[in-house]
Enzyme design. Structure first.
Site, PDB file in Angstrom:
ATOM      1  N   GLU A 158      -0.574 -12.603  -1.106  1.00 14.54           N
ATOM      2  CA  GLU A 158      -2.030 -12.687  -1.249  1.00 14.54           C
ATOM      3  C   GLU A 158      -2.432 -13.964  -1.968  1.00 14.54           C
ATOM      4  O   GLU A 158      -1.712 -14.434  -2.857  1.00 14.54           O
ATOM      5  CB  GLU A 158      -2.540 -11.464  -2.030  1.00 14.54           C
ATOM      6  CG  GLU A 158      -2.222 -10.152  -1.334  1.00 14.54           C
ATOM      7  CD  GLU A 158      -2.733  -8.932  -2.110  1.00 14.54           C
ATOM      8  OE1 GLU A 158      -3.451  -9.095  -3.121  1.00 14.54           O
ATOM      9  OE2 GLU A 158      -2.380  -7.816  -1.685  1.00 14.54           O
ATOM     10  N   SER A 178       0.831  -1.212   0.000  1.00 19.47           N
ATOM     11  CA  SER A 178       0.000   0.000   0.000  1.00 19.47           C
ATOM     12  C   SER A 178       0.862   1.258   0.000  1.00 19.47           C
ATOM     13  O   SER A 178       0.354   2.357  -0.210  1.00 19.47           O
ATOM     14  CB  SER A 178      -0.910   0.004   1.236  1.00 19.47           C
ATOM     15  OG  SER A 178      -0.129  -0.118   2.415  1.00 19.47           O
ATOM     16  N   GLU A 191      -9.013  -9.435   5.093  1.00 20.81           N
ATOM     17  CA  GLU A 191      -9.390  -8.055   4.758  1.00 20.81           C
ATOM     18  C   GLU A 191     -10.810  -8.013   4.202  1.00 20.81           C
ATOM     19  O   GLU A 191     -11.152  -8.787   3.286  1.00 20.81           O
ATOM     20  CB  GLU A 191      -8.390  -7.488   3.729  1.00 20.81           C
ATOM     21  CG  GLU A 191      -8.718  -6.043   3.340  1.00 20.81           C
ATOM     22  CD  GLU A 191      -7.595  -5.320   2.621  1.00 20.81           C
ATOM     23  OE1 GLU A 191      -6.497  -5.911   2.438  1.00 20.81           O
ATOM     24  OE2 GLU A 191      -7.810  -4.152   2.248  1.00 20.81           O
ATOM     25  N   LYS A 230       4.630 -11.303   3.363  1.00 19.84           N
ATOM     26  CA  LYS A 230       3.185 -11.551   3.253  1.00 19.84           C
ATOM     27  C   LYS A 230       2.869 -11.671   1.765  1.00 19.84           C
ATOM     28  O   LYS A 230       3.449 -10.943   0.949  1.00 19.84           O
ATOM     29  CB  LYS A 230       2.383 -10.407   3.888  1.00 19.84           C
ATOM     30  CG  LYS A 230       0.867 -10.545   3.705  1.00 19.84           C
ATOM     31  CD  LYS A 230       0.107  -9.622   4.617  1.00 19.84           C
ATOM     32  CE  LYS A 230      -0.041  -8.207   4.100  1.00 19.84           C
ATOM     33  NZ  LYS A 230      -0.732  -8.066   2.798  1.00 19.84           N
TER      34      LYS A 230
END
Ligand code: KIV
Length: 270
Positions: A120, A50, A187, A118
């Site tokens: 996804e 982000s 999320e 991390k």
């Protein structure tokens, strides 16, 4: 944080869940904030991809590069001693092949000093997660709204609202746990679904817009500090109004420069 607090290890994450101690995670992109977050006893500093939205003004995370992540992760590591530092693998650095994922995740750890990465994705990423963990690279998974798939998901929307997609999320979570992930970020998932997933796993879940039953919570630092004032999703709570503070401080500086009161004698050298 006491001066003697020992550095956290990846093993502490499951231990914290077993002990019923909620995990505190915040995004962090630089050494200055890393120092402050550590002093405030944050457990995990997430160098999120982000950063390309928050710091560079991009619409999505898709343009973030591995070199950018390594640069920011190294800065966060230099600013922290006790907290765990996890780093997002950016889009296309782990999806193409397992060997590429190993090389890129390895670079992150080797060049930044971070503790883990991390990534996804659900069951389809289990093989990659297993390969990384077997090679000594701790992995946090990320399910629900996975921002790198924003176009395929049709926008930033809540995931797992229907029974079938909720079951799929649970199956994905179990596959990532079985592959060796040490925690999962959930999320934008309905609270009840996140609760069900959290109860089914021994590894902790860390929620963002996923309700109170997760084993920990994460927010984007600049959002919760009120530095990104136009971003006001339902799940976000502003813990400060730093946008206002920054404007006010800068206005004072500008006005003192313009009227000649800054710098005064006390700020000048004889
Ligand atoms: O990149 C990021 O900031 C993240 C958080 C939203 C969890 O992945």
């Amino acid at each position: 944080m006491s001066a003697e607090a020992r550095p956290l290890s990846v093993l502490d994450l499951a231990a914290m869940k077993a002990a019923g101690r909620r995990i505190v995670m915040l995004t962090c992109y630089d050494a200055a904030f890393a120092r402050l977050l550590e002093q405030a006893d944050v457990d995990v500093l997430l160098v999120g991809d982000s950063l390309n939205q928050v710091l560079a003004g991009h619409e999505t995370t898709l343009s973030t590069t591995l070199d950018q992540m390594i640069y920011h992760a190294a800065a966060v590591r230099r600013g922290s001693r006790r907290a765990l530092v996890f780093v997002d693998l950016p889009f296309l650095t782990y999806q193409v092949s397992v060997p590429e994922a190993i090389r890129n995740a390895g670079r992150v750890l080797q060049e930044s000093g971070a503790h883990g990465i991390k990534l996804e994705g659900g069951s389809h990423m289990a093989e990659t997660v297993g390969a990384l963990v077997e090679r000594g690279i701790p992995v946090i998974g990320h399910l629900g709204l996975t921002p790198q798939s924003v176009h395929a998901l049709g926008g930033y929307r809540v995931q797992g609202r229907e029974a079938r997609s909720a079951d799929r999320l649970l199956a994905d979570a179990k596959a990532l746990e079985a592959a060796g992930a040490c925690a999962l970020v959930l999320e934008l998932v309905p609270a009840a679904v996140a609760g069900r997933i959290s109860k089914s796993l021994t590894i902790p879940t860390i929620g963002i817009g996923a309700g109170p039953q997760c084993d920990g919570q994460v927010l984007v630092l600049h959002d919760m500090l009120g530095l990104n004032e136009k971003f006001t999703p339902k799940f976000l709570k502003h813990y400060a109004k730093l946008g206002e503070s920054v404007r006010s401080a800068v206005r004072s500086f500008a006005s003192e420069v313009r009227d000649g009161t800054y710098p005064g004698k006390e700020h000048s050298f004889e």
